[in-house]
Structure formats: C-alpha cells, structure tokens
Design a protein around this motif. Sequence first.
Motif, PDB file in Angstrom:
ATOM      1  N   ALA A  96       0.825  -1.201   0.000  1.00 35.91           N
ATOM      2  CA  ALA A  96       0.000   0.000   0.000  1.00 35.91           C
ATOM      3  C   ALA A  96       0.862   1.254   0.000  1.00 35.91           C
ATOM      4  CB  ALA A  96      -0.938  -0.010   1.210  1.00 35.91           C
ATOM      5  N   ARG A  97       1.966   1.232   0.785  1.00 38.93           N
ATOM      6  CA  ARG A  97       2.856   2.398   0.784  1.00 38.93           C
ATOM      7  C   ARG A  97       3.476   2.604  -0.588  1.00 38.93           C
ATOM      8  NH1 ARG A  97       4.409   0.264   5.859  1.00 38.93           N
ATOM      9  NH2 ARG A  97       6.298  -0.622   4.946  1.00 38.93           N
ATOM     10  N   TRP A  98       3.824   1.506  -1.278  1.00 40.02           N
ATOM     11  CA  TRP A  98       4.448   1.641  -2.592  1.00 40.02           C
ATOM     12  C   TRP A  98       3.455   2.190  -3.626  1.00 40.02           C
ATOM     13  CZ3 TRP A  98       8.599   2.137  -5.323  1.00 40.02           C
ATOM     14  CH2 TRP A  98       8.580   1.872  -6.688  1.00 40.02           C
ATOM     15  N   LEU A  99       2.189   1.730  -3.543  1.00 38.46           N
ATOM     16  CA  LEU A  99       1.213   2.154  -4.538  1.00 38.46           C
ATOM     17  C   LEU A  99       0.841   3.623  -4.405  1.00 38.46           C
ATOM     18  CD1 LEU A  99      -1.213  -0.908  -4.752  1.00 38.46           C
ATOM     19  CD2 LEU A  99       0.555  -0.207  -6.364  1.00 38.46           C
ATOM     20  N   ARG A 100       1.248   4.271  -3.324  1.00 42.66           N
ATOM     21  CA  ARG A 100       0.988   5.703  -3.196  1.00 42.66           C
ATOM     22  C   ARG A 100       1.659   6.485  -4.316  1.00 42.66           C
ATOM     23  NH1 ARG A 100       2.213   7.844   2.693  1.00 42.66           N
ATOM     24  NH2 ARG A 100       1.448   9.730   1.676  1.00 42.66           N
ATOM     25  N   HIS A 101       2.729   5.940  -4.862  1.00 48.81           N
ATOM     26  CA  HIS A 101       3.418   6.640  -5.952  1.00 48.81           C
ATOM     27  C   HIS A 101       2.620   6.585  -7.241  1.00 48.81           C
ATOM     28  CE1 HIS A 101       6.771   6.974  -3.276  1.00 48.81           C
ATOM     29  NE2 HIS A 101       6.929   5.658  -3.196  1.00 48.81           N
ATOM     30  N   GLY A 102       1.547   5.776  -7.275  1.00 49.52           N
ATOM     31  CA  GLY A 102       0.679   5.759  -8.438  1.00 49.52           C
ATOM     32  C   GLY A 102      -0.509   6.671  -8.313  1.00 49.52           C
ATOM     33  N   ARG A 103      -0.674   7.309  -7.136  1.00 43.82           N
ATOM     34  CA  ARG A 103      -1.810   8.218  -6.951  1.00 43.82           C
ATOM     35  C   ARG A 103      -1.827   9.344  -7.988  1.00 43.82           C
ATOM     36  NH1 ARG A 103      -6.175   6.509  -4.086  1.00 43.82           N
ATOM     37  NH2 ARG A 103      -5.507   5.297  -2.280  1.00 43.82           N
ATOM     38  N   PRO A 104      -0.670   9.961  -8.351  1.00 45.03           N
ATOM     39  CA  PRO A 104      -0.726  11.028  -9.375  1.00 45.03           C
ATOM     40  C   PRO A 104      -1.296  10.556 -10.697  1.00 45.03           C
ATOM     41  CG  PRO A 104       1.368  11.117  -8.183  1.00 45.03           C
ATOM     42  CD  PRO A 104       0.665   9.873  -7.731  1.00 45.03           C
ATOM     43  N   SER A 105      -1.098   9.311 -11.043  1.00 48.87           N
ATOM     44  CA  SER A 105      -1.687   8.795 -12.279  1.00 48.87           C
ATOM     45  C   SER A 105      -3.201   8.732 -12.171  1.00 48.87           C
ATOM     46  CB  SER A 105      -1.127   7.404 -12.595  1.00 48.87           C
ATOM     47  OG  SER A 105       0.272   7.425 -12.716  1.00 48.87           O
ATOM     48  N   LEU A 106      -3.693   8.310 -10.985  1.00 48.42           N
ATOM     49  CA  LEU A 106      -5.140   8.257 -10.762  1.00 48.42           C
ATOM     50  C   LEU A 106      -5.742   9.653 -10.811  1.00 48.42           C
ATOM     51  CD1 LEU A 106      -7.191   5.987 -10.185  1.00 48.42           C
ATOM     52  CD2 LEU A 106      -6.905   6.467  -7.749  1.00 48.42           C
ATOM     53  N   GLU A 107      -5.038  10.619 -10.192  1.00 53.47           N
ATOM     54  CA  GLU A 107      -5.538  11.996 -10.200  1.00 53.47           C
ATOM     55  C   GLU A 107      -5.488  12.585 -11.609  1.00 53.47           C
ATOM     56  OE1 GLU A 107      -2.947  13.817  -7.427  1.00 53.47           O
ATOM     57  OE2 GLU A 107      -3.774  12.766  -5.674  1.00 53.47           O
ATOM     58  N   ARG A 108      -4.468  12.207 -12.380  1.00 50.77           N
ATOM     59  CA  ARG A 108      -4.364  12.723 -13.745  1.00 50.77           C
ATOM     60  C   ARG A 108      -5.530  12.230 -14.592  1.00 50.77           C
ATOM     61  NH1 ARG A 108       0.498  14.130 -16.489  1.00 50.77           N
ATOM     62  NH2 ARG A 108       0.153  14.433 -18.722  1.00 50.77           N
ATOM     63  N   MET A 109      -5.908  10.970 -14.411  1.00 49.56           N
ATOM     64  CA  MET A 109      -7.008  10.431 -15.192  1.00 49.56           C
ATOM     65  C   MET A 109      -8.335  11.066 -14.779  1.00 49.56           C
ATOM     66  SD  MET A 109      -8.104   6.438 -15.830  1.00 49.56           S
ATOM     67  CE  MET A 109      -8.923   6.264 -14.250  1.00 49.56           C
TER      68      MET A 109
END
Length: 871
Positions: A769-782
Amino acid sequence: MSACTPARTTDATRTERVHPPHSPPPAPRRRLRLAGADVSASIAVFLIALPLSLGIALATGAPLQAGLVAAAVGGLVAGRLGGSPLQVSGPAAGLTVVTADLIHRYGWRTTCAITVLAGAAQLGLGCLRVARSALAVSPAIVHGMLAGIGVTIAVAQLHIVLGGNPQSSVLANLGSLPAQLADLHPAAVTVSTLTLALLLLWPRLPGRAGRLLRPVPAPLVAVAGGTAAAALGGLTLPRVDLPSWSSHALPALPDGPVLGLIAAVLTITLVCSVQSLLGAVAVDKLVASRPGPGPRVPRSDLDRELLGQGTANIVSGALGGLPVAGVAVRSTANVRAGAVSRNSTMLHGVLVVVAALLMVPLLELIPLASLAALVMAVGIQMVSLHHIRTVTRHREAVVYAVTTLGVVLLGVLQGVALGIAVAVAVALNRLAHTRITHHEEEGVHHVRVRGQLTFLAVPRLSRVLHHVPQGARVVVELDGSFMDHAAYESLQDWQKTHTAQGGTVDLTGRRPGLRQDDPADDPTGTEADAATDTATDAAARRTPPGAEAAGPESAGTANTGTANTGTECRCRPWTPWRNHQCATAPEPAPQTAPAAEPPRRDRPTYSRQSSPPGQSNPPGQSNPPGQPSRSGQPDRTTHGYRLAHGVSAFQRNTAPLVRSELARLAREGQRPSQLFLTCADSRVVTSMITSSGPGDLFVVRNVGNLVPLPGAESGDDSVAAAIEYAVDVLKVRSVTVCGHSGCGAMQALLGSAPGDGTQTPSTPRTPLARWLRHGRPSLERMADTGRSWPRLAGRSPHDTVEQLCLTNVVQQLEHLRAHESVARALREGTLELHGMYFHVGEAQAYLLTGADPGEEEGRLFDPVGAADASG
C-alpha cells in the motif's frame, strides 16, 4: 469507450477556412525550407569537394573541368533523385584507375559516351530492383578492389609529387621511380611536402586554437597552403589550367571494338554501383550513431539510389563530366556536419557551379603538385588497416590479397573477377573440409565434428564412430552450420545401433526437439523434415549472440538427446509457453522439458506444458505443483528441482553457445544503450518483446512500473539510484517506461480510492500500500477533466483499467523529468524519453507519440508492426 470519457467540445474562437462550394480546397503553398544545419554542412562538403574534384580529374588525365561537372551533377541530380538523402556523390577516387585506362584507350570523348551508357545500365538495374543483390559481394573483394585502386593512385601521383609525369601502368611507374628519385624538382617536392604536412597535422591541432580551427576542412587548408607557398615563394610550377567553357569537350559516338566497349561499360557500372550502394549503407550507420535527438532521416532506398546514380551518370557524361558515384569522404563530412536532409547535398552542388563559373582565376593559382599530393594521400588511405584486420579475422585474407594484386597488376575488372573466383574456391574448400576428432575423458567418449557435415565427410564420420566401444557413453558435438541428408542418415543409423547395444548418445549443438531417433517417434515431422531442421539448427547456432538470424527458423539451440532415459528436453521455439514448464514422459511419448534457448536478440524460445489447464495429465507426466505423485511423494520436477533442471539444461546446452559473448561482456563491462523500466508482472518478458540480448538493456522492474518523485514520502531510493546510475554512469541514450494490459497495480489503485475505509490511522499500511501511493498522481491525472486522455491508435481503451495503465505511462515519464540526472541529460540533448504499452493478450506493443513535456493533445500510442523494423 468508457462512460467516463469526457466529451470533446469545439472551440468557438477558432476560425476555419472556407472555400466555394463544389470546389476542392486550395492547395497549401509549398515553400523551400532550408535548415541551418544543411547550409553549414553544404559549405563544409563544398570546401572538401572542390580540391578533390580537381585532383581526381588530374589523376585520370581528363580535363580538369570534368571533375567540377561531375561534382555539380552528383550534388544536384544524384542528391535530388537518389535514395540516400545524406550521401554525397561526385567523382570518386575508386573510379580513377578505370577512367584513366579508358581515356588512354579510347580518348576523352568516347569515355564520356561510355559513362552515359553505364548510367543507362544502372537505370536498368534499378528498375529490376537488384540493388540488394550487389551487397552480396564479399566485403573482402570490395575492400581488396579499393585497396588495389588506392595503390595504383598513390604510385601514379607520386611521380607528379616528385615533379615528373606518371606512366600508363603500375609496373611502369614502379620501374621508372628510381630515375624519378634521381631527378627531383625541389619546387614540386616542397609544395607537395607542405600539402601533405598540413593534411595530416591540421586535424591534430592541440588546445583551444585547434578546437576553433579544426572545423575548417583539412583538404582545403592543405591545398590553400600549398598554393600560398608557391605564390609567395615565386615558384615555377605547372598549375591548374581551366580552358574556356565554350571549348569544353562533349561526348562523341563510341569508337572502338564492341567487346572492349561492353567490358568498359560493365566495369564503370559495377564499380559505380557497388561503391554507391556500400556508401549508402555506411551513411545509414553514421546517421544512426549520431548522438542526441534530432530530425529523423529516412533510411536509404537502395533501388532508388541506383536509379539516381544512373541518371547522374547519364547527365554527367552528356555534359562532359567524369563518372559519378557515392563518395565516402564527402558523405562522412556531410553527416558529421549535422546535415538533416538532401538539401545539403544539392546546395553543395550549387556552390560547385558558382565556383566553376566565378572562381576560375583563383582556381588557376593551384599547383598541380599540391593536388597530386592530396590525391596520393587519399589513395594511401584506401588501403585500410582496419579492413585488413577484419578480413584476416574472418579468414578471408587470401581473397583480399588476390583481389588487391589483381587490380594492381591486371586491372579493376580482371582483379574483381579473380577475387570472386578465389572467394568461391575458399567457400567450397570450407564446405568440403570437415574435421572429426575422437577422444576419451573420464569414461566418456567425445566425438566432435567441426565444419560442414556433408556426404563427403560420411566415410570419415563412420570410421571414427566405428572405433567407439560398444555400450559406451558418447557425446557427439556437431560444431558446424550445415548437415545434409546423407550425413543425417549415417548418424541416425549409428545411434540406433549403439543404443540397441546398451550405449548412450548425447547430441549437442542441435535445436531442442530434434533427436537422432526414428522419424516415427517424432510426431511433429518426417525424417526429411528433421534433416532439413538439422541444417537450419546448425546455421542458427553459428549465429553469435546479438546477431540477426537469417530466417524464422534460425533461432535454434543445442539439445542433448539421451537415448535410454525417460526424460528429454524437446521444447521447440514455436510451441506455446505456459509458465515455462516442460513435461517429462517416458518413451515412446516424449514430452517437453525446460527450454534451453540462448539469450539471442533475434527471437525468444517458447516451451510447452503438456496439457492445458483443466485437463488431466497424460500418462507419465508430472503432477501439478503441490500434488503428490502416485507413490505418495511430491514430484520433485514440480518444485525446486524444476529450477535446478532448467539451470542444468542451460549449462549443458546454452552456456557453450553464449560463453564467448558473456566473457566479452565480463571483460569490457556493461554498455547498455537503454534503460527499460517496466512492471514486475511475470507475463512481461523484457527480452522477448524487445528482442534484446545480454548487455543491451539496463532493466528496472517494480510493481506498476512506477517512478517515485525525488524526495517523495515513503519513497524508494532503489529506483532513483538505478536511474542515476544508468544516466550518469552507464550513459544510456534513452529511457523507456513500459506499462502493460491487465496491470494488477492499476487495478489495486482503482479499488483503493481515498476514504474507502480499508486503512485507518491505527492500522499500519502494508509495504504494498505504501508503494502504490506513488501511483496516486496517475489516478488523479485520469480524473482531471481538464486533461485529455491518452489513446490507443485505431480504438479506444477497453475499460478504465486500461485507461489508467496508459495514463500511468505518461505520468511516470513526467516523474522521470523531475530527477536531476534525467533533467540534465535532457537539457544537454544526450537522452530521450519514450513511453511504451504492451498488450499481453494481443502480443502487441504500442509506442507513445506526442510526448513533449507540456503537450497534452495528441498523446497517442501507435502500434509497432513488422514493417517498422526496416524503417
């Protein structure tokens, strides 16, 4: 298309062009766009071409204006119509000997007519599209021909350098050289020595002054220095004499024996075509090796290049010019000067025309001794030590030497014909020469076959195999690139007999799945097919790691066939790959074993699982992982033993094939050209989808192919360290972020929106879960409606997960730019960033276009097709 896709709105502020109804829209205005790089490159090429054209005309005995005519036509006609945009054509040193001989035999005007006929022959060859066939000539013959021409040029021009006149042949020039040395002309020797000194020392000027002056071409500096010394010293020397253009000689009808004229036309056609085509291939390599991003220069179209060269020769001969061909010195200067289109070649031709019309008084100050020294240096450089070392390493020194001597002593056409004959003899000798050895080591009999295994070697093979004791363990190593049917049957019959008497036979150097067994035991083909495959396997095995194979069947590997065991490796490159598992079964129903494909760049290996999911295993096959065997014990082949079995197969079959390549990499260190950052998903096989081998890619894999921002909370320094190491230490030229379909990390991101309750302040986050936080900007971009979504060419993304996978690639490219090492390399122009998407189910790769830093419109993932490999 997803329901979440925002609708596109039209911009009311934009105005559209209107045109009268029922009429086509107006055609866009065409402008001649001349890049600054092309202008500077054309000037550099012109400054080299001017003295060389005059020098080559002098060496051939033609009117000096003929060299200028050929240079202008080569730039304007061949530059415009040829298939190699950056190759510069003109009078070539490789044609000097041929042209000089024709002028001596038939006169200048007939030589011009021969040039026109040779151009017509080139047009015919171009229409027949046989340009690629010319590249089949052995490089040893081509380099030997150029070396022989270089020796001939150097010996002839040496007489002019010493103040005399050359003779008609190399032997005559060598015979008169002692008398010429005894009767030196100090003025000519002085100017020639100064010219050679400037030519050699100018590119080696040290310090800051050298960096400022070295861009000026050395040939121009050498000739200008010799001219200035002769003028200032008041030396009396023969100088360039350019007669009036009104008296310029034009071609006449060919006059001479028909067979001699036909041979002359064929000689000019052969030398011009081969030199131009090889030059075009060399120019493509120079363009591909230019550092940093730049305008895309299309690869050479060899058939079009042949048509362009033929047209140029027709025009040059009709205008009274020398034969035209692609020239290496000027083409190299054009590429290194930064030319980006054929405009540089054409503009250099315009400058030659201007010089020929307006600079005649200046050109007539040049001493002939200075031009002779320049051409002599070019001739000496045509005898390349690098080429000699290359042909020696490939055991073709005899072909090179015979061709060189033939050109020097007999002539170009005769020397090339002699070289071809020797090359054919060498090839036949290699085909017929087979070395078969037999030795015993620790109770194992090793029979090694080196060379081509044909019917000529069958008696020796049978004699060696006859001395192997009955019941012994034998290893037969097939170290060759071809096996015919007679040899196959002989080896097969012996193996049957030997195994029937209790012996074992291991065959190495063969593709998995091929075994010297009865063809009826092989469910995939006949005996004739197996013999054919054997020859193909050996040819593929000869291909070193990193080289391209000749065809789709050339990616074979060695295989060890054990005749009396129940387990055998029988994986074929085209069988399905299912979790890289191979089944084992007793005879006579052999199944597959772990694949032993060496890491080649041409194609991957696929291995087969015996039964699809959900079906029962056939008799004798290993049980699924974790299931006990009929004896109640776990099957070792489905646990750690499978890994050991695969490693054993590698050591036995693949390691001997790649050992030399890996040893070289161990000595030289890794020099990858790309950093490839992709997901850790087991279905994404990096070497397979990129056709890469050892040393090609620096690979970083993690869950979701994420690039954490520098200094991000819960960041991962391992990714940043890998990026810094690849860019600053390994000096990679490109970084590629590769996403893929069905990514579990993207699915997890979509399923764990903020505030879903799955994580509370009292519950520590898991590492994932801590690692996947780095994918949050991709979710926000979409989710940002102000941004346009990336698209797949030809269709919209299937669902939200695929849309997020595409968006994530774009977002991680922006994260890359935030890293200091990447940002610095991008500013310096030494690094490129690329986005890639791999659809697992379709086995289709897509490349991202429109990836400029601030660009949102036009982000498109274009599919990569088979045709892109040649572009």
